[in-house]
Design an enzyme around this catalytic site. Structure first.
Site, PDB file in Angstrom:
ATOM      1  N   LYS A 157      15.805  -0.066  60.716  1.00  0.00           N
ATOM      2  CA  LYS A 157      14.610  -0.149  61.588  1.00  0.00           C
ATOM      3  C   LYS A 157      14.307  -1.595  61.964  1.00  0.00           C
ATOM      4  CE  LYS A 157      11.790  -1.940  58.261  1.00  0.00           C
ATOM      5  NZ  LYS A 157      11.298  -3.329  58.264  1.00  0.00           N
ATOM      6  N   GLY A 176      17.820  -7.688  54.474  1.00  0.00           N
ATOM      7  CA  GLY A 176      17.648  -8.335  55.769  1.00  0.00           C
ATOM      8  C   GLY A 176      16.345  -8.012  56.474  1.00  0.00           C
ATOM      9  N   GLY A 177      15.526  -7.130  55.906  1.00  0.00           N
ATOM     10  CA  GLY A 177      14.277  -6.762  56.576  1.00  0.00           C
ATOM     11  C   GLY A 177      14.452  -5.618  57.556  1.00  0.00           C
ATOM     12  N   ALA A 185      17.134   3.412  54.159  1.00  0.00           N
ATOM     13  CA  ALA A 185      17.968   4.359  54.920  1.00  0.00           C
ATOM     14  C   ALA A 185      18.918   5.092  53.975  1.00  0.00           C
ATOM     15  CB  ALA A 185      18.747   3.627  56.009  1.00  0.00           C
ATOM     16  N   ASP A 190       9.275   2.189  53.210  1.00  0.00           N
ATOM     17  CA  ASP A 190      10.005   2.366  54.471  1.00  0.00           C
ATOM     18  C   ASP A 190      10.861   3.636  54.491  1.00  0.00           C
ATOM     19  OD1 ASP A 190       9.040   0.010  55.590  1.00  0.00           O
ATOM     20  OD2 ASP A 190      10.734  -1.187  54.865  1.00  0.00           O
TER      21      ASP A 190
END
Ligand code: C5P
Length: 300
Positions: free
Chosen positions: A10, A98-99, A105, A137
């Site tokens: 994302k 990496g943000g 995921a 997330d």
């Protein structure tokens, strides 16, 4: 029986961060877009829950009980009373630390894959509840598309978004720790609000499919903290601006930098400029929005 699942990374098109709460988390108001850097996970029956990870930076990912996909499989098993195991083979495309929520995921992919493999038949809403237990997330990796995230980022509502967005993704040679970036945010932001708000101008631009307007309003309250922890990001942001990106922002807690381009050719040109200037470890081209975690093949 084999189940193959894909789950997207994302980008936070906007990320408003509030004051740290007593539980240690920060209230967020963010707009997520799922993009075509995807994690692929293949689940096969096994006696225990095991994982292997392949792809760039795979050596940085734990393959023990701390792996988010392993935690997801164990959580689903205990929530549904399943006693079977599973082997999870993950092929990574989303940058590690990496943000862009690569680990989230993986967790979403593992939930969807094990639900199919074990025929637990959970609804999407039940899977979303388990996802929220695994990380802020993870529900969005399940949801995909474009969505507003509030609460810890886990309460989602879909956003109407027109058009296709082309991104140049600038990879950093190092990762950043999300808790550390939030800690630096706390130090830098003495008077953050308790009720961060979603950027209405961004929602209007997405509804209209106005890419240039989306580019103008990209924003991230964590960017300053990420840049302080990784000062070389200043150069990446400068080069991307000079290369004519419609907008440039650090993704989530960073250090990945995402640049909005007019089309695929423009994204490739921005990528070349970033590489030529030597400010990134590598670049990727991504397109969004794409769907959330889903089964793409199933045999047996
Ligand atoms: O929820 P998740 O485990 O992905 O969060 C990782 C870390 O990021 C948390 O431990 C916390 O330090 C920070 N975080 C936060 N506020 C949020 C989401 C994450 O402070 N809304």
């Amino acid at each position: 029986m084999i189940v193959r699942v894909r789950a997207p990374g994302k980008i936070n098109l906007s990320l408003a961060v509030g004051r740290r709460q007593e539980d240690g988390y920060h209230p967020l108001a963010t707009v997520f877009q799922a993009v075509s850097l995807v994690e692929e996970l293949v689940a096969t029956p096994a006696d225990d829950v095991t994982v292997e990870v392949a792809g760039p930076q795979a050596d940085l990912v734990p393959v023990d009980e701390g792996n988010l996909a392993v935690r997801a499989a164990r959580l689903l098993a205990s929530a549904t009373g399943v006693e079977a195991g599973v082997h999870l083979a993950i092929r990574k495309e989303v940058p590690v630390a990496g943000g862009m929520a690569g680990g989230s995921a993986d967790a979403a992919a593992a939930l969807v894959a094990c639900d199919a493999l074990w025929r637990t038949g959970l609804s999407r809403a039940e899977l979303a509840d388990l996802a929220a237990e695994l990380g802020s997330d993870v529900p969005f990796a399940l949801h995909g598309g474009t969505a507003v995230g509030t609460g810890r980022g886990h309460l989602l509502s879909p956003v109407l978004s027109r058009g296709e967005y082309h991104w140049t993704v600038g990879l950093s040679p190092r990762g950043l720790s999300t808790p550390e970036v939030f800690r630096r945010f706390d130090e830098l932001t003495a008077s953050a609000t308790d009720e961060p708000e979603v950027d209405e101008a961004l929602l209007r631009a997405l509804l209209a499919g106005d890419t240039a307007a989306v580019g103008r309003v990209l924003g991230n309250d964590l960017q300053r903290a990420a840049v302080e922890l990784a000062p070389e990001l200043v150069d990446t942001l400068d080069v991307a601006h000079d290369a004519g990106a419609l907008g440039v922002v650090v993704s989530g807690s960073g250090p990945t930098v995402v640049c909005l381009a007019e089309n695929a050719g423009h994204a490739a040109a921005i990528g070349r400029e970033l590489l030529d200037a030597g400010v990134v470890a590598d670049v990727r081209h991504a397109v969004g929005p794409v769907p959330g975690a889903r089964v793409v093949a199933q045999r047996g």
